[in-house]
Design an enzyme around this catalytic site. Structure first.
Site, PDB file in Angstrom:
ATOM      1  N   CYS A  48      12.034 -59.749 -17.804  1.00  0.00           N
ATOM      2  CA  CYS A  48      12.265 -61.142 -18.206  1.00  0.00           C
ATOM      3  C   CYS A  48      13.019 -61.213 -19.530  1.00  0.00           C
ATOM      4  CB  CYS A  48      10.930 -61.858 -18.333  1.00  0.00           C
ATOM      5  SG  CYS A  48       9.901 -61.198 -19.659  1.00  0.00           S
ATOM      6  N   CYS A  51      10.988 -58.383 -23.896  1.00  0.00           N
ATOM      7  CA  CYS A  51      10.894 -57.258 -24.844  1.00  0.00           C
ATOM      8  C   CYS A  51      12.043 -57.305 -25.847  1.00  0.00           C
ATOM      9  CB  CYS A  51      10.889 -55.931 -24.087  1.00  0.00           C
ATOM     10  SG  CYS A  51       9.423 -55.707 -23.074  1.00  0.00           S
ATOM     11  N   CYS A 153       6.948 -53.059 -18.073  1.00  0.00           N
ATOM     12  CA  CYS A 153       7.724 -52.959 -16.820  1.00  0.00           C
ATOM     13  C   CYS A 153       8.414 -51.605 -16.749  1.00  0.00           C
ATOM     14  CB  CYS A 153       8.761 -54.074 -16.740  1.00  0.00           C
ATOM     15  SG  CYS A 153       8.032 -55.705 -16.618  1.00  0.00           S
ATOM     16  N   CYS A 194       3.137 -56.037 -22.937  1.00  0.00           N
ATOM     17  CA  CYS A 194       3.961 -57.071 -22.322  1.00  0.00           C
ATOM     18  C   CYS A 194       3.956 -58.314 -23.200  1.00  0.00           C
ATOM     19  CB  CYS A 194       3.419 -57.395 -20.931  1.00  0.00           C
ATOM     20  SG  CYS A 194       4.400 -58.605 -20.032  1.00  0.00           S
ATOM     21  N   HIS A 231     -12.091 -52.361 -27.490  1.00  0.00           N
ATOM     22  CA  HIS A 231     -13.492 -52.801 -27.514  1.00  0.00           C
ATOM     23  C   HIS A 231     -14.372 -51.879 -28.362  1.00  0.00           C
ATOM     24  CE1 HIS A 231     -17.278 -54.379 -25.807  1.00  0.00           C
ATOM     25  NE2 HIS A 231     -17.635 -53.114 -25.669  1.00  0.00           N
ATOM     26  N   CYS A 235     -12.253 -54.143 -32.129  1.00  0.00           N
ATOM     27  CA  CYS A 235     -12.277 -55.599 -31.927  1.00  0.00           C
ATOM     28  C   CYS A 235     -13.172 -56.316 -32.945  1.00  0.00           C
ATOM     29  CB  CYS A 235     -12.748 -55.934 -30.515  1.00  0.00           C
ATOM     30  SG  CYS A 235     -12.688 -57.716 -30.225  1.00  0.00           S
ATOM     31  N   CYS A 256     -17.971 -63.167 -28.113  1.00  0.00           N
ATOM     32  CA  CYS A 256     -17.138 -62.168 -27.450  1.00  0.00           C
ATOM     33  C   CYS A 256     -16.541 -62.763 -26.175  1.00  0.00           C
ATOM     34  CB  CYS A 256     -18.033 -60.970 -27.129  1.00  0.00           C
ATOM     35  SG  CYS A 256     -17.471 -59.963 -25.771  1.00  0.00           S
ATOM     36  N   CYS A 262     -12.081 -60.700 -20.624  1.00  0.00           N
ATOM     37  CA  CYS A 262     -11.426 -59.789 -21.575  1.00  0.00           C
ATOM     38  C   CYS A 262     -11.433 -58.340 -21.062  1.00  0.00           C
ATOM     39  CB  CYS A 262     -12.121 -59.858 -22.934  1.00  0.00           C
ATOM     40  SG  CYS A 262     -11.329 -58.793 -24.147  1.00  0.00           S
ATOM     41  N   CYS A 271      -3.618 -53.444 -31.095  1.00  0.00           N
ATOM     42  CA  CYS A 271      -3.383 -54.892 -31.275  1.00  0.00           C
ATOM     43  C   CYS A 271      -4.341 -55.562 -32.270  1.00  0.00           C
ATOM     44  CB  CYS A 271      -3.443 -55.618 -29.934  1.00  0.00           C
ATOM     45  SG  CYS A 271      -2.145 -55.109 -28.800  1.00  0.00           S
ATOM     46  N   CYS A 283      -4.073 -61.474 -29.138  1.00  0.00           N
ATOM     47  CA  CYS A 283      -4.471 -62.234 -27.949  1.00  0.00           C
ATOM     48  C   CYS A 283      -5.922 -62.712 -27.966  1.00  0.00           C
ATOM     49  CB  CYS A 283      -4.234 -61.395 -26.702  1.00  0.00           C
ATOM     50  SG  CYS A 283      -2.564 -60.760 -26.610  1.00  0.00           S
ATOM     51  N   CYS A 289      -7.856 -60.350 -23.984  1.00  0.00           N
ATOM     52  CA  CYS A 289      -6.908 -59.257 -23.771  1.00  0.00           C
ATOM     53  C   CYS A 289      -6.832 -59.066 -22.263  1.00  0.00           C
ATOM     54  CB  CYS A 289      -7.417 -57.981 -24.448  1.00  0.00           C
ATOM     55  SG  CYS A 289      -6.510 -56.507 -23.911  1.00  0.00           S
ATOM     56  N   CYS A 292      -2.524 -55.553 -20.966  1.00  0.00           N
ATOM     57  CA  CYS A 292      -1.121 -55.419 -20.535  1.00  0.00           C
ATOM     58  C   CYS A 292      -0.493 -54.060 -20.838  1.00  0.00           C
ATOM     59  CB  CYS A 292      -0.282 -56.528 -21.155  1.00  0.00           C
ATOM     60  SG  CYS A 292       0.035 -56.292 -22.918  1.00  0.00           S
TER      61      CYS A 292
END
Ligand code: SF4
Ligand code: SF4
Length: 354
Positions: A48, A51, A153, A194, A231, A235, A256, A262, A271, A283, A289, A292
């Site tokens: 798409c 990125c 991808c 992603c 996790h 997190c 949570c 999640c 992340c 996210c 999450c 991805c």
């Protein structure tokens, strides 16, 4: 910071760096010195272009600023690094095809890096100029020193490869194996997510330019960015999980996100600490999450997105829900004891006892 650029890039490649902003000048120097030496070619398959956009929106350092601050010789004109990039490069059409061919045929000194965004499809679904995309990738992979699959991808097939997969989409690594380029497939660097995270690409590029090969996990992802489970190790919502406090649709936003679906327990990325959008949020702060960055995403245990994982990961071998019940029970008992003590104290006060 008293650290050489090479040391920093080694650190980034092996241990992870949360924010790359303090190293902006180092990174810019790496790219500036590489201008006549490193040749980057960025191809787009089934994707798409998110990125490319993610990379272009890197805020600190600002990638566009990096590219436009590097000038050609004394001309004062900005160079466009990479040599070719479908989304950002000023050239298009036949001139674009010419630039890809120039990159393939370039035989001078220096290093060639191929970045592929998007998955590989069966013949006939994607063409650039007069050639099938598969042919372009094969030709480019043959002559390059390093290959980076940027985004899920390209790294694992991602959305185009999901259940149904009418175009036969596959990861870049699977494609290279299919066409007998196993040696290239083995050395690929997968920067899944992603979209791909700009920090991961900037640091990986800077590392490769400096001659530092990042340490990879079993899915060819740099350990620096994919070495920790969300996790279990990072997190910020984990204390809620451990106490059995869960956010629920339409009821409570606090807690949570496990019951919202999640997938942090089965996802390995940085992340929560690196964060997104100029390191402001990630996210789970806004939802869940969806996992991805993982090879099986978006199928298998990762779909549907808003469905709980089949079982709650345990805490010290005890399910979090049990901890929750115990916690609530213990809290209720504590409240009762406190109330009892208060009542007793009040009675004693009324009777004039100490
Ligand atoms: S289930 Fe998700 S929100 Fe909850 S602690 Fe694990 S990673 Fe964080
Ligand atoms: S938090 Fe999860 S869904 Fe979000 S980008 Fe990271 S791995 Fe992907």
């Amino acid at each position: 910071m008293n650290m050489s650029r090479r040391d920093f890039l080694k650190l980034a490649a092996t241990a992870g760096v949360i924010s790359i902003a303090p190293f902006k000048m180092d990174i810019m120097k790496v790219f500036a010195e590489a201008k006549d030496y490193v040749h980057i070619n960025w191809l787009n398959g089934a994707a798409c272009t998110g990125c490319s956009v993610s990379f272009a929106q890197s805020a600190d350092p600002d990638v566009i600023k990096i590219l436009t601050s590097i000038t050609v010789g004394n001309s004062g004109l900005p160079i466009a690094l990479p040599d070719w990039m479908y989304v950002l490069h000023p050239a298009s059409g036949s001139l674009g095809v010419e630039l890809i061919n120039d990159w393939i045929n370039h035989s001078g000194p220096g290093k060639k890096i191929l970045i592929v965004e998007g998955s590989m499809q069966q013949e006939g679904f994607c063409e650039t100029g007069d050639k099938d995309f598969r042919e372009w990738v094969k030709n480019c992979a043959e002559v390059t020193d390093n290959i980076i699959a940027f985004g899920s991808c390209s790294a694992f097939g991602g959305i185009p490869h999901a259940k149904g997969n009418v175009t036969g989409a596959m990861s870049l690594q699977d494609f290279l194996r299919e066409v007998g380029m196993d040696d290239k497939a083995e050395k690929i660097i997968n920067l899944s997510r992603c979209p791909g995270h700009p920090d991961s690409l900037i640091l990986t590029l800077a590392s490769l330019i400096e001659g530092v090969e990042p340490e990879l996990d079993s899915y060819n992802r740099p350990v620096a960015f994919y070495g920790k489970n969300i996790h279990n190790e990072q997190c910020p919502y984990r204390p809620f999980y451990d106490r059995g406090i869960f956010a629920n649709f339409g009821q409570s936003e606090q807690g949570c996100r496990f019951k919202l679906g999640c997938k942090g327990p089965v996802t390995w990325t940085d992340c929560p600490t690196r964060r997104w959008n100029d390191h402001t949020a990630f996210c789970i702060d806004r939802g869940i999450c969806i996992g991805c960055a993982e090879p099986a995403w978006p199928d298998g245990e990762f779909g549907p997105f808003y469905t709980e994982l089949p079982s709650l990961p345990t805490v010290l071998n005890i399910p979090a829900e049990t901890w929750g019940t115990a916690f609530v029970g213990a809290a209720a008992a504590a409240v009762a004891v406190h109330a009892g003590r208060k009542a007793l104290t009040k009675k004693k006060e009324e009777k004039g006892e100490e």
